[in-house]
Design an enzyme around this catalytic site. Sequence first.
Site, mmCIF file in Angstrom:
data_model
loop_
_atom_site.group_PDB
_atom_site.id
_atom_site.type_symbol
_atom_site.label_atom_id
_atom_site.label_comp_id
_atom_site.label_asym_id
_atom_site.label_seq_id
_atom_site.Cartn_x
_atom_site.Cartn_y
_atom_site.Cartn_z
ATOM 1 N N TYR A 1 8.092 6.153 5.040
ATOM 2 C CA TYR A 1 8.702 5.657 3.803
ATOM 3 C C TYR A 1 10.129 6.166 3.634
ATOM 4 C CZ TYR A 1 4.734 3.167 1.877
ATOM 5 O OH TYR A 1 3.750 2.231 1.647
ATOM 6 N N HIS B 1 5.723 -4.799 1.106
ATOM 7 C CA HIS B 1 5.918 -4.611 -0.332
ATOM 8 C C HIS B 1 7.292 -5.109 -0.791
ATOM 9 C CE1 HIS B 1 2.194 -2.305 -0.835
ATOM 10 N NE2 HIS B 1 2.507 -1.681 0.287
ATOM 11 N N ASN C 1 -2.183 1.668 -3.994
ATOM 12 C CA ASN C 1 -2.475 0.235 -4.034
ATOM 13 C C ASN C 1 -3.463 -0.058 -5.153
ATOM 14 O OD1 ASN C 1 -0.901 -0.759 -1.839
ATOM 15 N ND2 ASN C 1 -2.427 -0.040 -0.377
#
Length: 486
Positions: free
Chosen positions: A340, A54, A127
């Site tokens: 993350y 990303h 997404n």
Amino acid sequence: MTQGPLTTEAGAPVADNQNSEIAGVGGPVLVQDQLLLEKLAHFNRERIPERVVHARGAGAYGTFTVTADVTRYTRVAFLSEVGKETEVFLRFSTVAGNLGAADAVRDPRGFAVKFYTEEGNYDLVGNNTPVFFIRDAIKFPDFIHTQKRDPCTGSQEADNVWDFWGLSPESTHQVTWLFGDRGIPASYRHMDGFGSHTFQWNNSAGPQGEAFWVKYHFKTDQGIRNLTAEEAELLAGKDPDSHQRDLREAIERGEFPSWTVGVQIMPVADAATYRFNPFDLTQVWPHADYPVIEIGRLELNRNPRNVFAEVEQSIFSPAHFVPGIGPSPDKMLQGRLFAYGDAHRYRVGINADRLPVNRPHATEARTHSRDGFLYDGRHGGAKNYEPNSFGGPAQTDRPLWRSTAVTGATGNHPTPVHAEDDDFVQAGNLYRLMGEVEKERLIANLAGSIAGVSRDDIAERAIGNFRRADADFGKRLEVAVRELRG
């Protein structure tokens, strides 16, 4: 409008920003020219590590407005009443490309929303597809390695991509999405978004609240628009920044993009016997079983003023929950809860949460964490431990989400299989929903990619997965690949 004299980073006025200080006319540059050294040193450090996935993205601020009463399902404050508004920041992205890649490529799109709620920031990191390639986070590094540049050739290799997908049949559903018409959105404004994972909502009933499983849907109000492979190839070469530019210029024109937000809601008791595993990221919940219920509207209406500060340095984590929302046993989600936050602490720094785009906007973060790079001393002389008797922040004794019952022995267990689970049934259902012209484009897109592999066994195994999804699907693909491979 003048802003005063140019200064050094320490605030001293700059006399000459055009010429380095040298030893005589035509002489060498002097080390005492601290402005020169300061500028060069800062320039060398202007970039931070890009996201592993990303990396290529764009973002905008906006507002989420509640349009339906959902208090029977969740006690979360930002959904507590119809008409309530919450500031948001939404970052769109591609997955595999690096920071300098083109926008108009065949790739899933990230759809990450940060809600600046009065109970802290809630990040919904999804997404533009409702499913994903794998169901267990332990396979994620391997999957991404196949999508990135090969360590030997330095290029993305069809062998790697299709070898992994062929050996990972659970990817068949997502690959069918990816090579269908929605694999290349015409813009970020003209695509749907999904939370993809299953999450927990819990209400105010009882000590822990009654729990529900939910999936999020963001339906574009602009309508779905996509690019063909041929259109995308031309656009990517002509304007690599096409999607970023489109989003920015639409907002500048006052054409604020919006999405109607809905959820599918499953009572917790249904999960154990539901025909598909509700926590398997490669599967959807058919709308006939759990209809999408509208809950709100999301509108983007303000562009960032500085892309690096607000888009590149923005951080999102699925672990950023607020009271009334929590995780599920989804194995991919469980891995992302760690990955993350870990990625952003490495990439942006331990105090990244204090940057304006990342810190709470509707409340204040109160922690006992201290120091680290770029710590701003915000805590003053407050104690840095808990409990303490000096008035420091203390625990609430009320969990954010309801606990989930578990049984059995620890171990490396595969994802549980439900009555209608397999790796191909939903991919076949998706194929059969398509019209004939859409099927032709899907076959052409897949065949063009599979034909690029160097080994027949890799191609045959990949085709075999689609044959198991639908016999016609596999037969037509086999013919198309054979023709392209000669």
